[in-house]
Write a protein that holds these residues in place. Structure first.
Motif, mmCIF file in Angstrom:
data_model
loop_
_atom_site.group_PDB
_atom_site.id
_atom_site.type_symbol
_atom_site.label_atom_id
_atom_site.label_comp_id
_atom_site.label_asym_id
_atom_site.label_seq_id
_atom_site.Cartn_x
_atom_site.Cartn_y
_atom_site.Cartn_z
ATOM 1 N N ASN A 6 41.200 29.740 46.941
ATOM 2 C CA ASN A 6 40.499 31.087 47.108
ATOM 3 C C ASN A 6 40.258 32.001 47.538
ATOM 4 O O ASN A 6 39.792 33.169 47.589
ATOM 5 N N LYS A 7 41.865 32.365 48.477
ATOM 6 C CA LYS A 7 42.259 33.716 48.763
ATOM 7 C C LYS A 7 43.528 34.026 47.039
ATOM 8 O O LYS A 7 44.026 35.652 47.699
ATOM 9 N N LEU A 8 43.118 34.079 45.466
ATOM 10 C CA LEU A 8 44.129 34.060 45.077
ATOM 11 C C LEU A 8 43.784 36.126 44.731
ATOM 12 O O LEU A 8 45.262 36.397 44.743
ATOM 13 N N ASP A 9 42.558 35.924 44.888
ATOM 14 C CA ASP A 9 42.374 37.397 44.177
ATOM 15 C C ASP A 9 43.137 38.688 45.621
ATOM 16 O O ASP A 9 42.915 39.918 45.236
ATOM 17 N N ARG A 10 43.161 37.931 47.132
ATOM 18 C CA ARG A 10 43.973 38.783 47.737
ATOM 19 C C ARG A 10 44.972 39.214 47.928
ATOM 20 O O ARG A 10 45.895 39.444 48.367
ATOM 21 N N PHE A 11 45.555 38.079 47.733
ATOM 22 C CA PHE A 11 47.110 37.657 47.275
ATOM 23 C C PHE A 11 47.476 38.639 46.217
ATOM 24 O O PHE A 11 48.297 38.937 47.163
ATOM 25 N N LEU A 12 47.187 38.872 44.978
ATOM 26 C CA LEU A 12 47.505 39.254 44.070
ATOM 27 C C LEU A 12 46.376 40.675 44.594
ATOM 28 O O LEU A 12 47.953 41.953 44.124
ATOM 29 N N ARG A 13 46.081 41.057 45.025
ATOM 30 C CA ARG A 13 45.698 42.394 45.454
ATOM 31 C C ARG A 13 46.492 42.744 46.416
ATOM 32 O O ARG A 13 47.222 44.813 46.469
#
Length: 795
Positions: free
Chosen positions: A723-730
């Motif tokens: 669920n942290k994928l968007d944070r990882f990519l940012r």
């Protein structure tokens, strides 16, 4: 006369090809290199060879013929390949690297060799049918690189040792610089007019004597590095520094010897001292990041440990010698272990590249990196996990040579920076030649020192190095820092469903069909326990029985995306999709309306397990975050479309979803996106989507407490952190912005410094202080900025 090979004086005349050698050993090494067309070794450095001690057939290494010692030292061994890493303290220059990485040209039995100059290690792969371990060691000793062999390599890892020579150089430079400054005070305060006869000459000659250790010892590293780069046809970052030191000391010696002035030895010694301090700080910071990467960062693989009758999952990094572990089908053996129970059918393609499975029997040694193909094995660990060894295998070119690997945008700038710097220095010299010739040398020295590409190179190195560490703390383990740049460039993300977006330990399996006996329940559980597939694990946890302990699975096979079969007490048992069961039972017809696993025992369909999928928390917020950044999202699933409504609640109705996808279908879908000029990130569990992970520009395998992952992936992500994928990519995207900001800051440093230096407003000593200070400030800047960015992204 000096030895052509090692540079030592020649006490006797030993010649070959009009070249002199100090001993027959050096002569034989030269003859060996010449015979194999490796004399380019001598062109990289002046007298690069190490004095040969002993002989090629050396009885000191006879102990290496012992099979038990071979077992302790080798990291992998098969009939055709053995792997080993040696520590070589003698490795000191580019010639050493050249020779050690060309051992295969000297000895055909050596398949390949790879050096790690920072750790002074060489990783050698050789064919034991052509050359023994003893002969490999004798060859290394013969050419001057006797390995530092220890039978205690499995002990706890320690941080890299201090470079004592570097510390001694800093100490000598600091001592001499301080005393030269002190002896120069009378010159400063009297404006060069010391009335006491002979006092000025005494001080200046003392300064000259004190400067000699600085020039010939402390500054030697700059000269050696610059000379090596010139010998190889390019200019490195040490070339302008070495030239500035020569100018400062050369002019000072001329003035003192000729009696025309006191020189600038305080500035010259200060240049060396502050440069060495700056380099030491950079090296210590880099070593700290490397140590954290190799031995302390999170490695998201788990393994099942057997304790009595209980099984529990622990991180592989917590495995200890003597632990009993359970390795299921397609699971990697994380550490060297002895087979206790089961029939081993081990695939070592991860280690050797050969995909022919090797049969292993009870009592055999199974090396780390092997993958079991078949029924589960029970093993006893005999060596601790070598995370650095697994990572080195993972970074093998064979697993990512099809991907588009682009260089950082920093490299073209840093390559030509030194040439531009010399051009500016030449222009400044010409200008001051016509304006004020006395300023030429101070200006030239300041220009060469104040502008250096070192800070440019540090921008990318330290930014990505620190980001790797921060990713690891958040349970995303990338195989190397280059993966971060690829993650920042993706524009399409493909999700697998089962095991990626669903949580196995919260899901339930409900059986419907013919009532099962305790023996049949035991067969089902025993069969399900052989597989790492999330549905198999759910079924194994849902079947409540103890009848499986005495059962034994034979002829086990698992078919990706379909199911598995095997013989239990001579009874055929199958678990899988309706199509898989129907293939051997033509009379069976099923219309699945959900996620189901069908059961067949002895050729008869008995019923099915219905899986109640439980999706990971936070997926909707993660998807919204990705959608807001413009990513193209896609969902692929091997199941039927009964979960479509639930997935649409998470992804919306506009996201393309495909169901009933085989591993080949997933691979072709990735290719189709790439043909549309998309840069694709694939997120899967690595079970049925290894090909898709390999094909994508960046592939992330989701781990769920198992040692199963595909080496085709670029990163491993703990399931709880999906669920942290968007944070990882940012955060990955912020890396390029951080590098760009530090790049601009470095350019500003250089422009301002050059402006003052060219205008003769900057002394060489101040320039010597500013150059390492700018590098240190860049390191601090990128570290703080990446830490703040991670905190802002919620990492």
């Amino acid at each position: 006369m000096k030895c052509f090979h090692c540079g030592d004086p020649c006490p006797e005349t030993i010649t070959l090809d009009d070249k002199s050698f100090c001993c027959s050993g050096c002569k034989q090494v030269y003859a060996l290199l010449n015979e194999n067309n490796l004399c380019g070794y001598y062109n990289l450095d002046e007298n690069p060879g190490i004095k040969v001690r002993g002989k090629f057939n050396d009885n000191r290494f006879a102990y290496l013929d012992d099979a038990e010692i071979n077992r302790k030292l080798l990291q992998f061994s098969s009939d055709t390949q053995s792997n080993i890493t040696f520590s070589l303290p003698q490795m000191h220059c580019s010639s050493c690297v050249y020779l050690l990485e060309n051992l295969h040209r000297i000895e055909p039995g050596v398949i390949r060799s790879q050096t790690n100059f920072q750790r002074k290690e060489v990783f050698i792969v050789f064919n034991p049918q052509l050359i023994s371990l003893r002969k490999v060691v004798e060859l290394l000793a013969f050419i001057g690189y006797e390995p530092d062999i220890s039978l205690k390599d499995s002990g706890p890892k320690t941080a890299p040792a201090f470079n004592r020579n570097r510390l001694y150089q800093i100490g000598v430079a600091g001592f001499c610089f301080a005393n030269i400054m002190m002896l120069s005070f009378p010159e400063y305060f009297s404006s060069g007019n010391i009335e006491q006869n002979g006092l000025k000459e005494t001080f200046t000659w003392l300064n000259l004597i004190l400067s000699l250790p600085v020039l010939f010892y402390s500054a030697s590293g700059f000269f050696v590095s610059a000379w090596k780069s010139l010998r190889q046809g390019y200019l490195n970052i040490d070339a302008p520094i070495a030239l500035a030191i020569i100018v400062a000391f050369g002019r000072s010696y001329y003035e003192i010897i000729s009696g025309t002035g006191a020189g600038f030895l305080d500035s010259g010694s200060g240049i060396v001292f502050f440069m060495l301090v700056g380099r030491w700080f950079q090296d210590k910071t880099y070593d700290s990041l490397s140590f954290d990467r190799d031995y302390q960062s999170y490695f998201p693989l788990g393994v099942t440990v057997i304790s009595g009758r209980e099984e529990k999952n622990i991180p592989v990094t917590k495995l200890q010698i003597g632990d009993r572990i359970l390795i299921r089908n397609e699971e990697m053996v994380p550490a060297d272990a002895i087979l206790i129970r089961g029939n081993g059918n081990v695939d070592y393609s991860f280690v050797s590249g050969e995909n022919t499975p090797i049969q292993k029997n009870t009592g055999d040694l199974v090396y780390a990196g092997g993958k079991q193909l078949g029924s589960a094995l029970e093993l006893e660990v005999v060596n601790e996990v070598s995370q650095s060894y697994i990572t080195r295998l993972w970074n093998n070119d064979v697993f990512h040579n099809t991907k588009n690997r682009e260089k950082s945008f920093i490299h073209p700038w840093s390559r030509y920076f030194t040439i531009i710097l010399f051009a500016i220095a030449a222009i400044a010299v010409v200008y001051w030649w016509f304006v004020e010739p006395a300023n030429i040398l101070p200006v030239l020295t300041a220009v060469l020192l104040v502008a250096c590409p070192c800070s440019l190179l540090l921008s990318a190195t330290f930014t990505y190095g620190n980001m790797v560490r921060l990713f690891g703390r958040n349970k995303l383990y990338v195989k190397n820092s280059g993966v971060i740049e690829y993650l920042s460039k993706v524009d399409a993300i493909v999700f697998d469903k089962t095991g990626t977006m669903t949580e196995g330990f919260l899901s339930e399996a409900v059986y419907t069909g013919t009532p099962l006996t305790d023996t049949e329940k035991g067969m089902i559980r025993k069969m399900a326990e052989q597989s790492l597939h999330p549905l198999s694990k759910i079924i194994a946890a849902s079947v409540n029985t103890h009848q499986d302990r005495q059962l034994r699975v034979e002829q086990f096979k698992e078919y990706a995306g379909m199911g598995m079969e095997g013989m239990i007490n001579q009874v055929p048992v199958k678990l899988g999709s309706s199509a898989f069961i129907a293939a051997s039972d033509p009379g069976f017809i099923s219309y699945d309306t959900g996620t189901h696993v069908h059961l067949s025992i002895n050729g008869t369909h008995l019923g099915r397990f219905s899986i109640n999928n439980h999706y990971r928390s936070g997926l909707s917020e993660m998807v919204n975050g990705l959608r807001s950044k413009g990513y193209s999202l896609h969902v692929l699933s091997g199941d039927n479309d009964t979960e479509k409504a639930n997935l649409e609640k998470i992804f919306g109705t506009q996201v393309p979803m495909r169901f009933g996808q085989s591993p080949t279908d997933k691979l072709e879908y990735i290719k189709s996106l790439q043909q549309q000029d998309h840069r694709v990130l694939m997120l899967g569990d690595g079970l049925n989507d290894a090909g898709a992970l390999m094909q994508s520009q960046a592939g992330i395998a989701v781990s769920e407490n198992t040692a199963r992952f595909t080496p085709a992936c670029d990163a491993i992500l703990d399931g709880s952190q999906v669920n942290k994928l968007d944070r990882f990519l940012r955060f990955a995207c912020s890396g390029k912005r951080i590098i760009t900001a530090s790049f601009i800051l470095s350019i500003l440093y250089n422009i301002i410094g050059l402006s003052f230096a060219v205008s003769s407003a900057l002394s060489p000593l101040v320039a010597a202080i500013l150059m390492p200070a700018s590098s240190i400030s860049i390191v601090i800047f990128v570290t703080l900025l990446s830490n703040l960015s991670a905190r802002k992204k919620g990492l």
